[in-house]
Design a protein around this motif. Structure first.
Motif, PDB file in Angstrom:
ATOM      1  N   ALA A   1      -0.473 -11.865   5.873  1.00 30.19           N
ATOM      2  CA  ALA A   1      -0.912 -10.495   5.573  1.00 30.19           C
ATOM      3  C   ALA A   1      -2.364 -10.479   5.114  1.00 30.19           C
ATOM      4  O   ALA A   1      -3.087  -9.509   5.329  1.00 30.19           O
ATOM      5  CB  ALA A   1      -0.011  -9.877   4.523  1.00 30.19           C
ATOM      6  N   GLY A   2      -2.810 -11.587   4.500  1.00 31.87           N
ATOM      7  CA  GLY A   2      -4.170 -11.694   4.021  1.00 31.87           C
ATOM      8  C   GLY A   2      -5.230 -11.555   5.113  1.00 31.87           C
ATOM      9  O   GLY A   2      -6.373 -11.210   4.833  1.00 31.87           O
ATOM     10  N   TYR A   3      -4.853 -11.809   6.345  1.00 33.42           N
ATOM     11  CA  TYR A   3      -5.801 -11.704   7.455  1.00 33.42           C
ATOM     12  C   TYR A   3      -6.014 -10.252   7.888  1.00 33.42           C
ATOM     13  O   TYR A   3      -6.871  -9.959   8.712  1.00 33.42           O
ATOM     14  CB  TYR A   3      -5.288 -12.499   8.664  1.00 33.42           C
ATOM     15  N   CYS A   4      -5.199  -9.353   7.372  1.00 34.52           N
ATOM     16  CA  CYS A   4      -5.232  -7.975   7.864  1.00 34.52           C
ATOM     17  C   CYS A   4      -6.265  -7.143   7.111  1.00 34.52           C
ATOM     18  O   CYS A   4      -6.786  -7.546   6.079  1.00 34.52           O
ATOM     19  CB  CYS A   4      -3.872  -7.320   7.684  1.00 34.52           C
ATOM     20  N   SER A   5      -6.524  -5.932   7.639  1.00 31.38           N
ATOM     21  CA  SER A   5      -7.439  -5.048   6.951  1.00 31.38           C
ATOM     22  C   SER A   5      -6.674  -4.111   6.019  1.00 31.38           C
ATOM     23  O   SER A   5      -7.248  -3.514   5.125  1.00 31.38           O
ATOM     24  CB  SER A   5      -8.259  -4.242   7.949  1.00 31.38           C
ATOM     25  N   ARG A   6      -5.366  -3.998   6.244  1.00 34.03           N
ATOM     26  CA  ARG A   6      -4.573  -3.102   5.396  1.00 34.03           C
ATOM     27  C   ARG A   6      -3.150  -3.626   5.371  1.00 34.03           C
ATOM     28  O   ARG A   6      -2.648  -4.130   6.378  1.00 34.03           O
ATOM     29  CB  ARG A   6      -4.607  -1.687   5.979  1.00 34.03           C
ATOM     30  N   VAL A   7      -2.508  -3.532   4.235  1.00 34.76           N
ATOM     31  CA  VAL A   7      -1.109  -3.966   4.122  1.00 34.76           C
ATOM     32  C   VAL A   7      -0.279  -2.800   3.606  1.00 34.76           C
ATOM     33  O   VAL A   7      -0.647  -2.168   2.617  1.00 34.76           O
ATOM     34  CB  VAL A   7      -0.969  -5.161   3.155  1.00 34.76           C
ATOM     35  N   ILE A   8       0.814  -2.521   4.322  1.00 31.38           N
ATOM     36  CA  ILE A   8       1.708  -1.454   3.873  1.00 31.38           C
ATOM     37  C   ILE A   8       2.978  -2.111   3.346  1.00 31.38           C
ATOM     38  O   ILE A   8       3.574  -2.943   4.024  1.00 31.38           O
ATOM     39  CB  ILE A   8       2.069  -0.514   5.044  1.00 31.38           C
ATOM     40  N   PHE A   9       3.363  -1.757   2.134  1.00 26.63           N
ATOM     41  CA  PHE A   9       4.582  -2.333   1.561  1.00 26.63           C
ATOM     42  C   PHE A   9       5.726  -1.344   1.702  1.00 26.63           C
ATOM     43  O   PHE A   9       5.573  -0.159   1.404  1.00 26.63           O
ATOM     44  CB  PHE A   9       4.357  -2.658   0.085  1.00 26.63           C
ATOM     45  N   ILE A  10       6.841  -1.865   2.145  1.00 23.44           N
ATOM     46  CA  ILE A  10       8.002  -0.990   2.325  1.00 23.44           C
ATOM     47  C   ILE A  10       9.111  -1.452   1.406  1.00 23.44           C
ATOM     48  O   ILE A  10       9.338  -2.649   1.228  1.00 23.44           O
ATOM     49  CB  ILE A  10       8.486  -1.029   3.780  1.00 23.44           C
ATOM     50  N   LYS A  11       9.776  -0.498   0.799  1.00 24.43           N
ATOM     51  CA  LYS A  11      10.927  -0.859  -0.010  1.00 24.43           C
ATOM     52  C   LYS A  11      12.028   0.155   0.232  1.00 24.43           C
ATOM     53  O   LYS A  11      11.790   1.359   0.136  1.00 24.43           O
ATOM     54  CB  LYS A  11      10.530  -0.862  -1.482  1.00 24.43           C
ATOM     55  N   ASP A  12      13.197  -0.323   0.554  1.00 25.07           N
ATOM     56  CA  ASP A  12      14.374   0.523   0.770  1.00 25.07           C
ATOM     57  C   ASP A  12      14.078   1.688   1.714  1.00 25.07           C
ATOM     58  O   ASP A  12      14.455   2.834   1.456  1.00 25.07           O
ATOM     59  CB  ASP A  12      14.913   1.051  -0.555  1.00 25.07           C
ATOM     60  N   GLY A  13      13.358   1.434   2.741  1.00 27.46           N
ATOM     61  CA  GLY A  13      13.153   2.453   3.760  1.00 27.46           C
ATOM     62  C   GLY A  13      12.061   3.460   3.436  1.00 27.46           C
ATOM     63  O   GLY A  13      11.933   4.471   4.113  1.00 27.46           O
ATOM     64  N   GLN A  14      11.301   3.202   2.379  1.00 32.00           N
ATOM     65  CA  GLN A  14      10.199   4.107   2.073  1.00 32.00           C
ATOM     66  C   GLN A  14       8.937   3.313   1.816  1.00 32.00           C
ATOM     67  O   GLN A  14       8.998   2.144   1.444  1.00 32.00           O
ATOM     68  CB  GLN A  14      10.539   4.933   0.817  1.00 32.00           C
ATOM     69  N   ILE A  15       7.806   3.979   2.008  1.00 36.95           N
ATOM     70  CA  ILE A  15       6.559   3.265   1.734  1.00 36.95           C
ATOM     71  C   ILE A  15       6.375   3.162   0.222  1.00 36.95           C
ATOM     72  O   ILE A  15       6.462   4.154  -0.499  1.00 36.95           O
ATOM     73  CB  ILE A  15       5.367   3.985   2.388  1.00 36.95           C
ATOM     74  N   TYR A  16       6.182   1.941  -0.215  1.00 36.11           N
ATOM     75  CA  TYR A  16       6.070   1.715  -1.648  1.00 36.11           C
ATOM     76  C   TYR A  16       4.618   1.853  -2.072  1.00 36.11           C
ATOM     77  O   TYR A  16       4.294   2.598  -2.982  1.00 36.11           O
ATOM     78  CB  TYR A  16       6.613   0.329  -1.942  1.00 36.11           C
ATOM     79  N   THR A  17       3.755   1.123  -1.350  1.00 35.78           N
ATOM     80  CA  THR A  17       2.333   1.249  -1.647  1.00 35.78           C
ATOM     81  C   THR A  17       1.528   0.694  -0.484  1.00 35.78           C
ATOM     82  O   THR A  17       2.072   0.114   0.446  1.00 35.78           O
ATOM     83  CB  THR A  17       1.954   0.505  -2.943  1.00 35.78           C
ATOM     84  N   GLN A  18       0.206   0.876  -0.525  1.00 36.78           N
ATOM     85  CA  GLN A  18      -0.664   0.326   0.490  1.00 36.78           C
ATOM     86  C   GLN A  18      -1.813  -0.389  -0.174  1.00 36.78           C
ATOM     87  O   GLN A  18      -2.270   0.014  -1.236  1.00 36.78           O
ATOM     88  CB  GLN A  18      -1.260   1.436   1.355  1.00 36.78           C
ATOM     89  N   LEU A  19      -2.296  -1.435   0.451  1.00 38.33           N
ATOM     90  CA  LEU A  19      -3.484  -2.116  -0.061  1.00 38.33           C
ATOM     91  C   LEU A  19      -4.526  -2.153   1.037  1.00 38.33           C
ATOM     92  O   LEU A  19      -4.221  -2.464   2.175  1.00 38.33           O
ATOM     93  CB  LEU A  19      -3.145  -3.560  -0.452  1.00 38.33           C
ATOM     94  N   ASN A  20      -5.761  -1.817   0.692  1.00 35.78           N
ATOM     95  CA  ASN A  20      -6.855  -1.934   1.651  1.00 35.78           C
ATOM     96  C   ASN A  20      -7.714  -3.118   1.286  1.00 35.78           C
ATOM     97  O   ASN A  20      -7.996  -3.356   0.125  1.00 35.78           O
ATOM     98  CB  ASN A  20      -7.702  -0.675   1.647  1.00 35.78           C
ATOM     99  N   LYS A  21      -8.111  -3.857   2.298  1.00 35.27           N
ATOM    100  CA  LYS A  21      -8.918  -5.033   2.019  1.00 35.27           C
ATOM    101  C   LYS A  21     -10.335  -4.611   1.625  1.00 35.27           C
ATOM    102  O   LYS A  21     -10.893  -5.137   0.673  1.00 35.27           O
ATOM    103  CB  LYS A  21      -8.988  -5.931   3.260  1.00 35.27           C
ATOM    104  N   GLY A  22     -10.853  -3.628   2.294  1.00 36.70           N
ATOM    105  CA  GLY A  22     -12.197  -3.157   2.009  1.00 36.70           C
ATOM    106  C   GLY A  22     -13.204  -4.280   2.084  1.00 36.70           C
ATOM    107  O   GLY A  22     -13.244  -5.019   3.064  1.00 36.70           O
ATOM    108  N   GLU A  23     -13.990  -4.457   1.036  1.00 34.46           N
ATOM    109  CA  GLU A  23     -15.042  -5.472   1.070  1.00 34.46           C
ATOM    110  C   GLU A  23     -14.616  -6.756   0.394  1.00 34.46           C
ATOM    111  O   GLU A  23     -15.409  -7.674   0.241  1.00 34.46           O
ATOM    112  CB  GLU A  23     -16.321  -4.930   0.409  1.00 34.46           C
ATOM    113  N   GLU A  24     -13.343  -6.806  -0.036  1.00 40.37           N
ATOM    114  CA  GLU A  24     -12.875  -7.988  -0.755  1.00 40.37           C
ATOM    115  C   GLU A  24     -12.898  -9.234   0.125  1.00 40.37           C
ATOM    116  O   GLU A  24     -12.851  -9.139   1.341  1.00 40.37           O
ATOM    117  CB  GLU A  24     -11.422  -7.771  -1.190  1.00 40.37           C
TER     118      GLU A  24
END
Lengths: 648, 253
Positions: B207-230
């Motif tokens: 997942a670290g190679y991606c530009s954005r990670v979407i976390f799913i829990k129990d069939g719903q989106i839990y949170t999202q992380l953007n890599k941005g400039e990190e």
């Protein structure tokens, strides 16, 4: 869930998958039962004629059992492999091997014996139909009754119980030998893996094709006079058989791979969906089934060939009877003829009579003999031939030193052919007459009892004939030197005349012949053979079709993941199905076409020994065989359709 | 530009009486050239989500647009047509056809779209060289390693230049070296070809190679992380933290 529940569940599932197996089982049981019923049926032996119907059918029943038991054992082996995972699972949850064996036995018992009973029932109800077909083939008119034969029932039960025990033994050994791990692995280890094409395969492939073609070539030369002694002929035949069978095996082992590989190479990696599904899969699978396919091809070629030959013989029964007995009735003494004529007159049947004096003369025909066949039991310098005068033949006038031959049997001609002209010598008791041989006519004038079974008739000038008659060699003369041919004017009354003839004592004399009777006899023999070969061929067709179908079932399960991938890539079910159709065309088509071509060459090389008409009977047999065979191809496509549908 | 736009997707299995909701109203949108990954614990519905988005499975409610076309409600034939032109797939189990060579496998998607042989060869060469498998072109899948198989599978998904590529646990069956090779290649292709990739994984490194990670829990989106400039390392640490919060069984009942 109890064990009984499990058994029922499995049965239900298996019935859905193996309906074809059940069908084949029922079919073979009913056929066997019907055969055995025929064998024990009293009307079989009452069937007039010299044909030993019951004995022939008994032999057929044994062959039938051989085919059926091989099929059942083979099919069972396939099923066991398919179910190995399930068996492993049972073991994993703690069932003992004995327990699993009992489970499988009980399951098989229900499936097997209910099919057996259904089969017997169908066999019983169809045995009358079978008998009617048989009598129709044999041209007999005997009323048939439907009888349940206890002997047949018991025999069928015993035979199929024995096969059941054999199957159980096989299952027992299979379960006993396996460990849990190997049971899980069995499927992957049986299918051979995709490999690169080796040089050996290319050589084998080329060799296979060459061997088959060589066999064909030699078979077409078989009776052309290149093989001059019996042992040479025999060696040639064995060679053909060997090279074609080995060639077929190598063909499946290498040639198919080899050819498909060439096609693939040409495509340069850019295959369309039909090629993906057909070429690439056939390339690897045919090889692993080479032995099975060879057996199927060879036996179907044999069945088609035999059936064609029987049919040819049956088809040309009338024509060959005409050659053997040129007139409707053939008699040898004046008394018999008078008796018969009186009987005909009493029934008001008009007839024509023909009398020909025939003497037997030793002839030296070495000069016109065009053959190298050495091992015949005659001497061309001293061959006994029937001689008649040119006055006995309509519209023929020979000069004093001329001789014409007529009516040479095809078979004999193939073995010892004659040149177009030359000198021959006719030997009397004291002196010989030299004659100029003018050639061979097609017409048959004398019945076979005067011509030693098919030698040509020598026609000479009347004066020469008289000369020979005065100088006759009494040792070689036949019982009678007079041939009386009686032709019935009204063709519709031949049968009536034949009935009169058969009712008279003169018909018992072996030299008094009836053409109709002769053709009927041949039809009876050939009809019976055709009936037996036909049903055996049908059984073989059904069982081998089933085996190919099961193989395809297995293959489709194996390839299911591929279909998933392809459908995900965006191929529709229709696209895949088209590819599968192409694949099945090859899978079923290649063995069929090779079988047909094999049988074509086999029939072609020796058909003239059996009759006078090649194409119609052979093509009829081939078309019937092909269409029945195609049914299995269609069924397998339907199965694939289901698998493809479930794949996504 | 939005390549994928999914609104309020619901997916449930079973019948009226025994219903199990797997996806409960998920909204996702993916822009062109994005490399998005979906993470979540087993049973969170991430594979179902991928199947639904990639038209292999049908949604119960909601709409999905890919490249501006609405996919929900399409017939089987239209869907196949759609997959053939707009979607590419990479699977955990490679899903190569055993009976075809590497080259034949890769060219498979092109054979449906009636591309000329010359053009196909050209495309094959480009993508195969980029993924470093050109030399293997005449080998069969069982003759090459897992990493090579997965790169073959990746090449197959790129060759017809689809609008979006779906990857289901592409590194799941690979060792770490092959996995990082593959991910490097994927992100290279992502940048070079501006290919849009959506990847399901539960490997945080992947997942670290991606530009954005979407976390799913129990069939719903839990949170999202953007890599941005990190940096990738910092992003990886973020992912690990989020996963730690996300993971585990809650004991509150």
């Amino acid at each position: 869930m109890s064990i009984n529940h499990l058994i029922l569940r499995n049965l239900k599932k298996n019935l859905k998958n193996y309906y074809l197996y059940v069908f084949a089982l029922i079919f073979s049981v009913s056929l066997y039962f019907a055969f055995v019923t025929l064998q024990y049926d009293p009307s079989m032996n009452e069937a007039k004629g010299s044909v030993k119907g019951a004995a022939a059918i008994k032999t057929a029943a044994i062959l039938l059992i051989a085919i059926v038991s091989i099929f059942l054992l083979y099919a069972n082996q396939l099923f066991m492999k398919r179910r190995s995972k399930e068996i492993g699972l049972f073991q994993l949850i703690g069932m003992t091997k004995g327990g699993i064996f009992r489970l499988l036995s009980a399951e098989n018992f229900i499936l097997y014996f209910s099919s057996l009973l259904i089969g017997i029932f169908i066999g019983f109800s169809s045995s009358k139909l079978m008998m009617m077909i048989l009598f129709k083939f044999m041209g007999l008119e005997t009323s048939t009754t439907l009888q349940f034969s206890e002997e047949a029932f018991i025999q069928t039960l015993i035979v199929f119980c024995a096969i059941y025990l054999l199957i159980m033994l096989m299952n027992y050994l299979f379960i006993k030998r396996q460990t849990i791990l190997s049971l899980f692995r069995v499927i992957s280890s049986t299918e051979n893996k995709v490999r690169k094409i080796s040089v050996f395969e290319i050589v084998f492939g080329a060799m296979g094709i060459v061997l088959i073609l060589t066999g064909y070539y030699i078979s077409s030369k078989l009776f052309d006079g290149d093989f001059t002694t019996m042992s040479e002929l025999f060696i040639a035949m064995s060679f053909i058989l060997g090279s074609v069978i080995i060639g077929t095996y190598l063909f499946y082992k290498g040639s198919v791979t080899f050819i498909t590989n060439i096609i693939r190479k040409k495509k340069g990696g850019y295959l369309n969906i039909n090629e993906v599904l057909s070429l690439s899969s056939i390339m690897f699978r045919m090889k692993s089934n080479a032995l099975l396919l060879t057996i199927i091809t060879t036996v179907s070629a044999l069945a088609i060939g035999l059936l064609s030959l029987c049919y040819i013989s049956y088809f040309s029964a009338e024509k060959s009877a005409e050659k053997n007995v040129p007139s409707h009735f053939s008699l040898t003494t004046t008394e018999d003829a008078e008796q018969f004529k009186a009987a005909l007159k009493a029934e008001d049947i008009a007839y024509r009579e023909k009398r020909i004096n025939v003497i037997q003369v030793n002839a030296n025909v070495a000069e016109i003999m065009d053959t190298k066949l050495k091992e015949l039991n005659f001497d061309p310098n001293n061959m006994t031939l029937p001689v008649i005068s040119d006055q006995s033949v309509k519209d023929l006038n020979l000069s004093k030193d001329e001789t014409l031959f007529t009516g040479y049997n095809d078979i004999v001609e193939k073995i010892m052919s004659l040149k177009g002209s030359g000198q021959i010598e006719l030997k009397g008791q004291r002196e010989s007459i030299s004659q100029k041989y003018k050639g061979l006519e097609k017409e048959f004038i004398l019945p076979y009892n005067f011509t030693h079974g098919g030698l040509p008739v020598v026609i000479v000038d009347e004066t020469t004939f008289r000369h020979l008659k005065n100088d006759i060699n009494p040792k070689i003369q036949l019982e009678s030197s007079l041939y009386i041919g009686i032709d019935i004017k009204d063709k519709g009354k031949i049968e009536e005349a034949n009935n009169i003839f058969q009712d008279m004592t003169i018909s018992k004399h072996p030299t008094n012949l009836s053409r109709l009777e002769m053709s009927n006899n041949q039809k009876q023999v050939m009809g019976l053979t055709m009936f037996i070969v036909g049903f055996l061929g049908l059984t073989f067709l059904v069982t081998s079709g089933c085996i190919l179908y099961f193989k395809q079932m297995d293959e489709s399960e194996d390839e299911k993941p591929n279909y998933t991938v392809l459908r995900k890539l965006g191929f529709t079910q229709g696209d895949l199905l088209k590819g599968i159709q192409a694949k099945q065309l090859f899978n079923f088509g290649i063995p069929l076409v090779i079988g047909l071509v094999h049988s074509y060459f086999a029939v072609k090389s020796g058909w003239f020994l059996f009759g006078t008409e090649l194409w119609t009977p052979m093509i009829v047999v081939m078309i019937i065989y092909t269409s029945l065979y195609s049914i299995f191809g269609l069924l397998s496509v339907l199965y694939y359709k289901k698998v493809i549908k479930e794949a996504l | 530009m939005r390549i994928l736009e999914a609104t309020k997707i619901y997916k449930s299995y079973g019948n009226k009486f025994n219903k199990q909701e797997v996806l409960k109203g998920i909204d996702i949108s993916v822009a062109e050239g994005e490399f998005v990954s979906i993470m979540g614990a087993s049973g969170s519905g991430k594979t179902t989500l991928l199947n639904v988005l990639s038209s292999i499975d049908q949604v119960s409610h909601g709409t999905i647009h890919i490249d501006g076309k609405e996919m929900t409600g399409m017939k089987e034939k239209q869907l196949a047509e759609f997959r053939k032109n707009h979607l590419g797939f990479i699977f955990q189990e490679y899903n190569l056809l055993d009976t075809l060579t590497v080259k034949e496998n890769i060219l498979l998607p092109l054979s449906i779209t009636k591309v000329s042989k010359k053009e196909a060869d050209q495309k094959f060469k480009e993508v195969a060289i980029e993924l470093g498998i050109y030399d293997l072109k005449d080998k069969y899948p069982n003759e090459i390693s897992g990493g090579q198989k997965q790169r073959t599978s990746a090449a197959r998904s790129f060759i017809h230049q689809p609008s979006i590529i779906f990857a289901d646990e592409p590194t799941g069956a690979l060792d770490s070296k092959s996995a990082s090779d593959l991910l490097n290649k994927l992100s290279e292709l992502n940048q070079k070809r501006r290919a849009t990739i959506m990847m399901v994984t539960h490997d945080p490194v992947a997942a670290g190679y991606c530009s954005r990670v979407i976390f799913i829990k129990d069939g719903q989106i839990y949170t999202q992380l953007n890599k941005g400039e990190e940096t990738r390392q910092a992003f990886f640490n973020d992912i690990m933290k989020t996963q730690a919060v996300l993971g585990g069984v809650q004991n509150e009942h």
